[in-house]
Design an enzyme around this catalytic site. Structure first.
Site, PDB file in Angstrom:
ATOM      1  N   CYS A   1       0.808  -1.386  -0.031  1.00  0.00           N
ATOM      2  CA  CYS A   1       0.090  -0.003   0.141  1.00  0.00           C
ATOM      3  C   CYS A   1       0.933   1.336   0.009  1.00  0.00           C
ATOM      4  O   CYS A   1       0.736   2.114  -0.819  1.00  0.00           O
ATOM      5  CB  CYS A   1      -1.037   0.063   1.112  1.00  0.00           C
ATOM      6  SG  CYS A   1      -2.183  -1.433   1.406  1.00  0.00           S
TER       7      CYS A   1
ATOM      8  N   HIS B   1      -0.549   6.559   2.646  1.00  0.00           N
ATOM      9  CA  HIS B   1      -0.741   5.379   3.608  1.00  0.00           C
ATOM     10  C   HIS B   1      -1.651   5.428   4.621  1.00  0.00           C
ATOM     11  O   HIS B   1      -2.070   4.499   5.164  1.00  0.00           O
ATOM     12  CB  HIS B   1       0.743   4.843   3.782  1.00  0.00           C
ATOM     13  CG  HIS B   1       0.574   3.383   4.557  1.00  0.00           C
ATOM     14  ND1 HIS B   1       1.049   3.148   5.874  1.00  0.00           N
ATOM     15  CD2 HIS B   1       0.315   2.145   4.297  1.00  0.00           C
ATOM     16  CE1 HIS B   1       0.593   1.954   6.160  1.00  0.00           C
ATOM     17  NE2 HIS B   1       0.097   1.524   5.064  1.00  0.00           N
TER      18      HIS B   1
END
Length: 492
Positions: A76, A135
């Site tokens: 991610c 993130h």
């Protein structure tokens, strides 16, 4: 075959990046950007797909949906850092989830914008973020089990950053949340990797995010300043949680299982994944691994869970797009939907994302341009780093000179696809290159073989590494792969 060689330019002091044009004479389009966590390239409008995504299908029918969009890193934080900066990873720190919280959040504002959102803000856009765009689940830097801090992960990109954590209290609790208000952390991982909640859409965080986005669009309707609204949805990231009505869309037993459910031939374990993130949900009925497969019954259950979570996010996206149209903002708003990476649903005996195989690197990407008459499913190879320069071209803002990506704006106004592009990805001490036909991966490690080659014309499931029996082909492709080595690995 003509391949695109991407050049890796270096930062120079003479970049003129903070010049603000006159907006009195420019009617620039707004941008609605929607990030969906772990949304692989499997949507309802794709051939032979069983997933139900009517709202994304409708959006694709009005724009361009890419079947071969590839991320730079299959995790991610690193994927989002590359996407936001238009830069390939060139240091090992840039392969980790914490690159933005560890570095971006601490840097003073410089001549080079920290992200393309920052660049838009400098060029007259009002920028609003909701949910997980970088993130962080809510834009702030803090650990999963810590109190929310006031330290921004991207200090210069946003005019506003908003998030409604609801009954979960913090962004990270919401990210790993269950319908009762508990979360993976509070339950000490004694949870299942899925849940069919007896709740409505507001019973999980993404429903709250959708309502927040709708409220913000209403506030922006009469603004004379162009806006960038970024909305980040959590699902279908683990845990695969969704209201029961989205589970009820599917007949679990009829869902097709992975066509390549075993470890590929001629591939060492070091190229694969033990599915540790999935197994971290410790009340799961079965554990996945390279030494054991899930039963077909449980594999059906987990695929059902992923699909339900994706359908839930699709419904939230539909609510936002409906409001955009009701406010008549759709007439001057570019809409982008982006998945930050793919996810193995049993392919190669893996349940997770951290590999250099197609299932982890290929994710959803849809563009809708206001006024465009082009509607297509496009098979051109594009990369996440290409989105930055593409967006700048579409809104008429000069792009920085240090980007690795190349604009594909011409594809959005053409009924044709483009052959010859190359996509580069990085992980597990390796570089992977995808061409129209082949995936070539080179690992910088001791475990052999270090070279893997898959022919997507004869083996689209990447089930057999054919590098050893095709040395001439590997030799021809290797110089193109080396073009993608940004200095991350020793070129020897």
């Amino acid at each position: 075959m003509a391949y695109r060689f991407l050049k890796h330019t270096f930062l120079i002091a003479s970049l003129g990046l903070i010049i603000i044009p006159s907006f009195a004479q420019v009617n620039r389009p707004n941008v609605l950007f929607i990030a969906v966590d772990d949304l692989r390239s499997e949507l309802g409008h794709f051939e032979n797909s069983s997933i139900i995504t009517p709202n994304l299908d409708k959006l694709a029918a009005e724009g361009v949906s890419f079947t071969k969009h590839f991320v730079q890193v299959p995790t991610c934080g690193a994927s989002r850092a590359a996407f936001l900066t238009g830069k390939r990873p060139s240091r090992t720190a840039e392969l980790g989830n914490n690159i933005m919280q560890d570095e971006f959040s601490k840097k003073p504002e410089g001549e080079i914008p920290e992200t393309f959102v920052h660049h838009l803000r400098r060029n007259g856009y009002y920028t609003i973020g909701l949910g997980k765009i970088s993130h962080s689940a809510d834009g702030f830097v803090y650990g999963y089990e810590e109190e929310v801090s006031d330290k921004k992960e991207l200090p210069y990109s946003w005019d506003e950053f908003l998030f409604d954590a609801g009954k979960w209290g913090t962004g990270w609790n919401a990210f790993f949340g269950y319908a009762d208000g508990e979360n993976r952390q509070s339950m000490k991982k004694q949870v299942k990797p899925y849940e069919a909640g007896d709740v409505d859409d507001l019973g999980y965080p993404d429903g709250l995010t959708a309502q927040l986005a709708i409220k913000k669009l209403r506030e922006l309707k009469d603004s004379s300043q162009p806006f960038f609204l970024g909305v980040g949805f959590f699902k279908p990231h683990l845990p695969f949680t969704a209201p029961k009505k989205y589970w009820d869309l599917y007949d679990e037993e009829r869902l097709p299982l992975a066509k390549n459910p075993t470890i590929p031939k001629n591939v060492p374990r070091q190229s694969l994944l033990e599915s540790g993130e999935f197994n971290g949900y410790q009340l799961g009925e079965e554990k996945a691994g390279l030494d054991r497969k899930l039963s077909d019954e449980y594999a059906h259950k987990i695929k059902h869970a992923y699909y339900a979570a994706a359908s839930y996010s699709d419904a939230q996206i539909g609510l936002i797009l409906d409001e955009l149209k009701a406010l008549e903002l759709d007439q001057n708003t570019i809409v982008i939907v982006w998945g930050d990476h793919g996810w193995h649903l049993g392919e190669q005996q893996i349940w997770g994302k951290h590999t250099l195989f197609e299932n982890a690197l290929n994710s959803a990407l849809i563009f809708k341009i206001p006024g465009s008459k082009v509607s297509k499913i496009d098979n051109s190879i594009v990369e996440s780093v290409d989105i930055y320069p593409t967006l700048m071209e579409l809104v008429g803002v000069e792009k920085p000179n240090n980007l690795d990506g190349e604009s594909f704006a011409s594809l959005l106004n053409s009924k044709n696809s483009q052959k010859g592009n190359v996509a580069y990805s990085y992980y597990h001490n390796g570089i992977s290159m995808r061409t129209d036909r082949y995936r070539l991966t080179k690992y910088f490690r001791e475990a052999e073989p270090t070279i893997e080659l898959y022919d997507h014309q004869t083996d689209p499931l990447e089930s057999i590494n054919i590098a050893a029996e095709n040395p001439e082909l590997v030799a021809n492709l290797m110089p193109i792969l080396e073009e993608g080595n940004t200095g991350l690995y020793d070129k020897k």
